[in-house]
Write an enzyme that holds these catalytic residues in place. Structure first.
Site, short mmCIF file in Angstrom:
data_model
loop_
_atom_site.label_atom_id
_atom_site.label_comp_id
_atom_site.label_asym_id
_atom_site.label_seq_id
_atom_site.Cartn_x
_atom_site.Cartn_y
_atom_site.Cartn_z
N ASP A 84 -3.52 0.61 10.17
CA ASP A 84 -4.50 1.67 10.44
C ASP A 84 -5.77 1.46 9.60
O ASP A 84 -5.93 0.45 8.92
CB ASP A 84 -3.89 3.04 10.17
CG ASP A 84 -3.45 3.17 8.71
OD1 ASP A 84 -3.76 2.26 7.91
OD2 ASP A 84 -2.78 4.17 8.38
N ASP A 122 -0.48 -0.92 6.26
CA ASP A 122 -0.41 -0.45 7.64
C ASP A 122 -1.52 -1.04 8.50
O ASP A 122 -2.52 -1.52 7.99
CB ASP A 122 -0.53 1.08 7.67
CG ASP A 122 0.78 1.74 7.25
OD1 ASP A 122 1.83 1.14 7.53
OD2 ASP A 122 0.73 2.82 6.63
N GLU A 181 0.84 -1.19 0.00
CA GLU A 181 0.00 0.00 0.00
C GLU A 181 0.88 1.25 0.00
O GLU A 181 1.79 1.38 0.81
CB GLU A 181 -0.89 -0.01 1.24
CG GLU A 181 -1.68 1.25 1.43
CD GLU A 181 -1.99 1.53 2.90
OE1 GLU A 181 -1.48 0.81 3.78
OE2 GLU A 181 -2.71 2.50 3.15
N ASP A 218 -6.97 2.88 6.86
CA ASP A 218 -6.80 2.71 5.42
C ASP A 218 -6.22 1.34 5.07
O ASP A 218 -6.63 0.70 4.11
CB ASP A 218 -5.87 3.80 4.86
CG ASP A 218 -6.58 5.14 4.76
OD1 ASP A 218 -7.81 5.16 4.97
OD2 ASP A 218 -5.90 6.15 4.51
#
Ligand code: 0RA
Length: 640
Positions: free
Chosen positions: A506, A504, A431, A508
């Site tokens: 997180d 990640d 990503e 997203d």
């Protein structure tokens, strides 16, 4: 040693139950844990039959501290009068010591019974080292005990009055360790609870109480659903977003057979029709499901045309369009169910198809007329599904034509590995472009390929497959993997045996991981099934020890570290995103085959990504584990 002397009664007992001890698998499937739990179901089934006959309202299942299991109901009680075949014996003794001696097979008083499971308590007796039967009937308590696979210790005796004039049957049994010698005789509460809950859903109002009295396992739980299968549908849709609040419900009957259906759509794409015949799950479907599906397609199309939601020029919706996002229970009760198929879990009775079809045609049409808002939503969802189906086919066509024209052209963004041996090759889907840059530097260029993907590939909450297929990032992914997509996907052609998602931890990152898992699950299923898909696990924390930086995968690793280094004073900064790691760090923690940890994605996990977002990828690891264990183990509840 003196030969044990058997009386006539013993010989008869041995003849009665011997086949069960000789070939237990024939009666309970296996002598492993499945077979062990089958004993519990076998006993509970009888009590449930009593409830279905309208005679029992409550069933108590207790796992006893000494390893036994007791099942108590408040039904009529097994008959205690002298048996017609042998006046010295009680009917209860004969029921417990003869194969197929249960009232169910004589057909007395039972409208319906499981059939498959109906082999009865005698099987449980045969496979137990001890069984205690207590019957409260006509104001008296009766008792008889058996040992060593069903040998009566005496005759049925009256031990006193039935307390508070109660009636009912209590069966306590201790499985024989000589039979269950591979996986032991320890019950698993969770397995039993799941089954009991389904019984409670399928028998509206029946109260089923479970109690675990084993030291260290103590717990209690009660199931009672006044809404029956309507509550069941709500339960199944609980973790999903319902298309509308109301659960549709209808039923119908003819002589000797009845059908009940509950249904609700959710905003997802998975089709979940769960069917039962006499309370037994028909995992392979059968005639009742066929009748339901046929009528559902017919009724919804008719409604859509009548209301002008489908125009004359429009094609009919396909069954699969209408069933997208549907959760339904189809429960039939009938005499002599025929169970067929590989696992004897397919209902074969042809007559039930026309009953279910007739009832659904009539009652579902009524339901749609009475609930126009919901009906419209069902049709709209079906129309969208049909559009997506057509669009997905076109998108696949385009991709296929492209690869035909351009050969096996690889996407420009791919930093491929030099090896051409898929077995040792790995594709990292990374990503973000900056993270992609570090990954290119961190990789082993011989075996590791990098495909960077922009964070916001699709800013739709739940991307539809057709939109995914049109997305250029997804198209790069398809050509990088090199094995086609959808129906044409050929897992033997994949260019990498490890496809690793690197994003990640997180929001997203979770989003993109979930989208990609959903995509793999639906369009490259075999690749998931073969275990070629992985999730990279960059560490959550680092800390300094002396001059060295130590990485810690998660909270558990941090706890372990603290336990091992009680005097450690430095803090544990949370690792920032992938993009902020330098390539040395990325290599050391995440990519180097000798130091990293990869999480292999199971079909269950991918299936969950398809339907359930937050739970699968959320922070709460326990909730996730629990969810996967309770929802995915049983193939029926697996979102495939
Ligand atoms: C045979 C006949 C009748 C009831 C039962 C068996 C019966 C068996 C079990 C096993 C567990 N709980 C049970 N409850 C009932 C009918 C008896 C009558 O007509 O009174």
């Amino acid at each position: 040693m003196a030969a044990p002397s058997y009386g006539a009664k013993d010989i008869e007992v041995l003849e009665g139950l011997d086949p069960v001890r000789k070939r237990p698998g024939m009666y309970i499937g296996s002598t492993g844990l499945n077979g062990l739990h089958h004993l519990v179901y076998e006993v509970v089934d009888n009590s449930v039959d009593e409830a279905m006959a309208g005679e029992a309202t409550r069933i108590d299942v207790t796992l006893l501290a000494d390893g036994g299991c007791r099942v108590v109901d408040d039904g009529r009680g097994i008959p205690v009068d002298p048996h017609r075949s042998d006046r010295r014996k009680s009917a209860a003794e004969v029921v417990l010591t003869t194969l197929h001696a249960g009232g169910k097979f004589g057909g007395s008083g039972y409208k319906v019974s499981g059939g498959l499971h109906g082999v009865g308590v005698s099987v449980v007796n045969a496979l137990s080292r001890r069984l205690e039967l207590e019957i409260d009937r006509e104001g008296l308590r009766h008792r008889i005990e058996f040992v060593d696979g069903g040998k009566p210790l005496g005759r049925l005796v009256v031990t006193g009055k039935a307390p508070r004039n109660r009636r009912g049957t209590s069966v306590a049994f201790w499985p024989d360790p000589a039979i269950f010698n591979s996986e032991g005789t320890e019950f698993r509460a969770q397995t039993i609870l799941e089954r009991l809950q389904i019984y409670a859903f399928l028998n509206k109002g029946l109260e089923i109480r479970f109690r675990d009295e084993r030291p260290g396992h103590e717990q209690e739980q009660t199931f009672r659903y006044t809404g029956g299968i309507v509550d069941y549908v709500r339960h199944l849709n609980h973790a999903k977003e319902a298309l509308f609040k109301r659960v549709g419900h209808f039923e119908g009957a003819e002589t000797d057979a009845e059908v009940e259906v509950a249904l609700q759509w959710n905003t997802g794409y998975h089709e979940g029709i769960y069917s039962f015949a006499n309370g037994i799950a028909t995992i392979e479907g059968g005639m009742h499901e066929e009748g339901f599906k046929k009528a559902l397609t017919n009724v919804v199309n008719k409604y859509a045309r009548a209301k002008g939601l489908l125009k004359e020029k429009d094609d009919n919706l396909l069954g699969e369009d209408i069933r997208e996002g549907l959760t339904a229970i189809v429960s039939v009760k009938m005499r002599d169910p025929q169970f067929e198929g590989q696992t004897k879990a397919k209902l074969g009775n042809v007559s039930i198809r026309s009953l279910v079809e007739r009832v659904t045609n009539e009652k579902l049409a009524d339901w749609l007329e009475e609930h126009p808002t919901e009906a419209r939503q069902v049709v709209q969802k079906g129309i969208q599904a049909a559009r997506a189906r057509v669009a997905a086919r076109q998108a696949r066509e385009v991709i296929r034509r492209k690869t035909l024209l351009e050969g096996a052209g690889l996407p420009g963004k791919l930093a491929d590995c030099s090896s051409r041996n898929p077995e040792e090759s790995e594709l990292f889907i990374v990503e973000g472009n900056s993270a992609g840059g570090s990954a290119i530097n961190a990789r082993d260029p011989i075996t590791q390929a990098i495909l960077p993907i922009r964070g916001k590939i699709l800013n739709v909450e739940r991307a539809r497959i057709d939109r995914m297929l049109k997305n250029t990032e997804i198209q790069s992914l398809i050509s990088a993997i090199g094995a086609g997509v959808g129906d044409e996907f050929d897992v033997s052609k994949i260019r990498y045996h490890k496809v690793v998602l690197l994003a990640d931890a997180d929001v997203d990152g979770n989003h993109i991981r979930t989208l990609l898992l959903t995509f793999f699950f639906r369009q490259m299923t075999d690749m998931v099934e073969r275990g070629n898909v992985y999730i990279a696990q960059p560490p959550l924390y680092s800390t300094i020890v002396g001059k060295e930086k130590v990485y810690l995968k998660d909270d558990a690793a941090k706890e372990r570290f603290l336990a091992e280094h009680p005097n450690h004073k430095n803090d544990f900064p949370r690792m920032k995103g992938l993009g902020e790691m330098d390539f040395g760090e990325l290599k050391a923690t995440t990519m180097d085959a000798n130091r990293r940890t990869l999480l292999q994605v199971s079909v269950e996990q991918a299936a969950l990504a398809d339907g359930v977002f937050s739970v699968l990828m959320g922070e709460d690891v326990d909730a996730r584990k629990h969810f996967i264990q309770t929802n995915a183990k049983d193939a029926r509840f697996l979102d495939i």
